[in-house]
Design a protein around this motif. Sequence first.
Motif, PDB file in Angstrom:
ATOM      1  N   MET A  79       7.392  12.261  19.911  1.00 25.62           N
ATOM      2  CA  MET A  79       6.438  13.416  19.007  1.00 25.62           C
ATOM      3  C   MET A  79       5.973  12.670  18.026  1.00 25.62           C
ATOM      4  N   SER A  80       4.516  13.144  17.497  1.00 24.37           N
ATOM      5  CA  SER A  80       3.965  12.580  16.402  1.00 24.37           C
ATOM      6  C   SER A  80       4.690  12.583  15.121  1.00 24.37           C
ATOM      7  N   VAL A  81       5.409  13.428  14.953  1.00 22.33           N
ATOM      8  CA  VAL A  81       6.247  13.925  13.668  1.00 22.33           C
ATOM      9  C   VAL A  81       7.228  12.853  13.592  1.00 22.33           C
ATOM     10  N   ASP A  82       7.850  12.444  14.711  1.00 20.04           N
ATOM     11  CA  ASP A  82       9.089  11.433  14.852  1.00 20.04           C
ATOM     12  C   ASP A  82       8.567   9.924  14.762  1.00 20.04           C
ATOM     13  N   ALA A  83       7.433   9.621  15.306  1.00 19.47           N
ATOM     14  CA  ALA A  83       6.901   8.450  15.391  1.00 19.47           C
ATOM     15  C   ALA A  83       7.083   7.425  14.256  1.00 19.47           C
ATOM     16  N   GLY A  84       6.569   7.979  13.216  1.00 19.35           N
ATOM     17  CA  GLY A  84       6.518   7.230  11.786  1.00 19.35           C
ATOM     18  C   GLY A  84       7.879   6.706  11.544  1.00 19.35           C
ATOM     19  N   PRO A  85       8.847   7.673  11.378  1.00 21.54           N
ATOM     20  CA  PRO A  85      10.344   7.482  11.045  1.00 21.54           C
ATOM     21  C   PRO A  85      11.092   6.390  12.073  1.00 21.54           C
ATOM     22  N   ILE A  86      10.677   6.684  13.153  1.00 20.30           N
ATOM     23  CA  ILE A  86      11.179   5.652  14.155  1.00 20.30           C
ATOM     24  C   ILE A  86      10.883   4.323  13.909  1.00 20.30           C
ATOM     25  N   LEU A  87       9.328   3.996  13.592  1.00 20.99           N
ATOM     26  CA  LEU A  87       8.781   2.752  13.478  1.00 20.99           C
ATOM     27  C   LEU A  87       9.244   2.175  11.874  1.00 20.99           C
ATOM     28  N   GLY A  88       9.336   3.087  11.076  1.00 22.62           N
ATOM     29  CA  GLY A  88       9.759   2.623   9.646  1.00 22.62           C
ATOM     30  C   GLY A  88      11.053   2.139   9.705  1.00 22.62           C
ATOM     31  N   ALA A  89      12.177   2.829  10.660  1.00 20.26           N
ATOM     32  CA  ALA A  89      13.610   2.480  10.515  1.00 20.26           C
ATOM     33  C   ALA A  89      13.733   1.210  11.298  1.00 20.26           C
ATOM     34  N   ALA A  90      12.827   0.946  12.335  1.00 23.41           N
ATOM     35  CA  ALA A  90      12.795  -0.576  12.846  1.00 23.41           C
ATOM     36  C   ALA A  90      12.220  -1.512  11.926  1.00 23.41           C
ATOM     37  N   ALA A  91      11.243  -1.171  11.347  1.00 22.62           N
ATOM     38  CA  ALA A  91      10.764  -2.257  10.417  1.00 22.62           C
ATOM     39  C   ALA A  91      11.689  -2.701   9.328  1.00 22.62           C
ATOM     40  N   ARG A  92      12.770  -1.776   8.915  1.00 21.64           N
ATOM     41  CA  ARG A  92      13.484  -2.354   7.776  1.00 21.64           C
ATOM     42  C   ARG A  92      14.624  -3.504   8.494  1.00 21.64           C
ATOM     43  N   LEU A  93      14.660  -3.866   9.648  1.00 18.82           N
ATOM     44  CA  LEU A  93      15.420  -4.855  10.168  1.00 18.82           C
ATOM     45  C   LEU A  93      14.678  -6.122  10.334  1.00 18.82           C
ATOM     46  N   HIS A  94      13.314  -6.148   9.935  1.00 20.19           N
ATOM     47  CA  HIS A  94      12.563  -7.232  10.148  1.00 20.19           C
ATOM     48  C   HIS A  94      12.168  -7.644   8.974  1.00 20.19           C
ATOM     49  N   ASP A  95      11.583  -9.087   8.643  1.00 16.96           N
ATOM     50  CA  ASP A  95      11.047  -9.494   7.572  1.00 16.96           C
ATOM     51  C   ASP A  95       9.660  -9.336   7.290  1.00 16.96           C
ATOM     52  N   LEU A  96       8.946  -8.629   8.257  1.00 10.90           N
ATOM     53  CA  LEU A  96       7.427  -8.539   7.892  1.00 10.90           C
ATOM     54  C   LEU A  96       7.029  -7.435   9.074  1.00 10.90           C
ATOM     55  N   THR A  97       6.395  -6.461   8.729  1.00 13.97           N
ATOM     56  CA  THR A  97       5.752  -5.577  10.046  1.00 13.97           C
ATOM     57  C   THR A  97       4.230  -5.822   9.992  1.00 13.97           C
ATOM     58  N   ILE A  98       3.544  -6.120  11.122  1.00 15.23           N
ATOM     59  CA  ILE A  98       2.438  -6.122  11.330  1.00 15.23           C
ATOM     60  C   ILE A  98       1.846  -4.854  12.036  1.00 15.23           C
ATOM     61  N   VAL A  99       0.589  -4.109  11.237  1.00 11.12           N
ATOM     62  CA  VAL A  99       0.123  -3.187  11.956  1.00 11.12           C
ATOM     63  C   VAL A  99      -1.524  -3.406  11.836  1.00 11.12           C
ATOM     64  N   GLN A 100      -2.312  -2.300  12.436  1.00 13.08           N
ATOM     65  CA  GLN A 100      -3.616  -2.544  12.253  1.00 13.08           C
ATOM     66  C   GLN A 100      -4.048  -1.489  11.459  1.00 13.08           C
ATOM     67  N   GLN A 101      -5.018  -1.802  10.879  1.00 11.33           N
ATOM     68  CA  GLN A 101      -5.835  -0.968   9.689  1.00 11.33           C
ATOM     69  C   GLN A 101      -5.987   0.528  10.554  1.00 11.33           C
ATOM     70  N   PRO A 102      -5.713   1.574   9.855  1.00 11.57           N
ATOM     71  CA  PRO A 102      -6.327   2.785  10.411  1.00 11.57           C
ATOM     72  C   PRO A 102      -7.869   3.005  10.403  1.00 11.57           C
ATOM     73  N   ASP A 103      -8.011   3.696  11.464  1.00 11.26           N
ATOM     74  CA  ASP A 103      -9.515   3.884  11.746  1.00 11.26           C
ATOM     75  C   ASP A 103      -9.816   5.228  11.415  1.00 11.26           C
ATOM     76  N   PHE A 104     -10.014   5.921  10.363  1.00 10.42           N
ATOM     77  CA  PHE A 104     -10.188   7.320  10.155  1.00 10.42           C
ATOM     78  C   PHE A 104     -11.506   8.168  10.504  1.00 10.42           C
ATOM     79  N   ASP A 105     -12.252   7.136  11.232  1.00  9.92           N
ATOM     80  CA  ASP A 105     -13.337   7.723  11.841  1.00  9.92           C
ATOM     81  C   ASP A 105     -12.998   8.037  13.404  1.00  9.92           C
ATOM     82  N   ARG A 106     -11.896   7.820  13.720  1.00 12.87           N
ATOM     83  CA  ARG A 106     -11.432   8.177  14.988  1.00 12.87           C
ATOM     84  C   ARG A 106     -10.059   9.043  14.755  1.00 12.87           C
ATOM     85  N   GLU A 107      -9.861  10.226  15.245  1.00 13.10           N
ATOM     86  CA  GLU A 107      -8.552  10.946  14.874  1.00 13.10           C
ATOM     87  C   GLU A 107      -7.572  10.323  16.104  1.00 13.10           C
TER      88      GLU A 107
END
Length: 276
Positions: free
Chosen positions: A96-124
């Motif tokens: 679920m969208s509400v759970d996705a951020g915490p899932i990814l954030g928790a995974a990131a804590r066990l990595h040296d760096l996290t790479i993501v793409q710039q948010p595109d606010f022109d697209r929902e």
Amino acid sequence: MLKRILVHIPSEQQARPVIDGAISFAVAQNASLNAISIGYESTVVGFAMEGGTAVAAAYDIEHDRALARAAASSELFEAEARLAGVTSHYQSIVAMSVDAGPILGAAARLHDLTIVQQPDFDRESYDNSVVLDVLMESGGPVLFIPYTHHGALPLARVGIAWDGGRLAARAVRDAMPLLRKADSIQILSINEPATATASAVALSDYLAQHGLEARVEHSTADGSDIQPALLSLAADCSLDLLVMGGYGHSRLQERIFGGVTRAMFRAMTVPTLMTH
């Protein structure tokens, strides 16, 4: 050293910019790369359980479609990582969208760096919000790749957005493995007080003690023009990477970002490493 890197592969947006950037980054750092792609569900499981056979079937269809979107992005990453010879692992999940951020954030804590793409606010897209959650919740550096980026990710010329603050200082320390490999380092200081203790020159001296030579670029700008001024300096210096603190906080699950950080998300012209 950066040995274990996480990359979020968007499932609702073009994934090629972050895939190309992350793989080339991992090659340059001789690092392993773990990828997560999330397919977002819009049907609440509880409603499906209570709604009878028809609703449950609709939920199953929605779940399968979400998984297929995530798997398609992961398969593209897997093919490119194998071609580049990068040690990698990928995972396709449904949430679920509400759970996705915490899932990814928790995974990131066990990595040296996290790479993501710039948010595109022109697209929902849920992909926009999940990468902002990572910055708030990972506890470490997050490298944002502009969605306009193409090809490999050179890191020869690195700039530091410096205001003498705590987050800027932490961003510098988090970026130290990249600074050590850079051909040139520029310290970008805007509206620095004449009496600043943690000044841009003081940062230059600090880096010099680590064997790193840095050049200071001073500039002035009105409050609303600081972010454009930073990007203008980045362009003038032909920067490959900008290092900066990611200012913001969470209030009742709502991300509140400072003006410069918020503006950078909307008009990111250079890969940017942020620390919150």
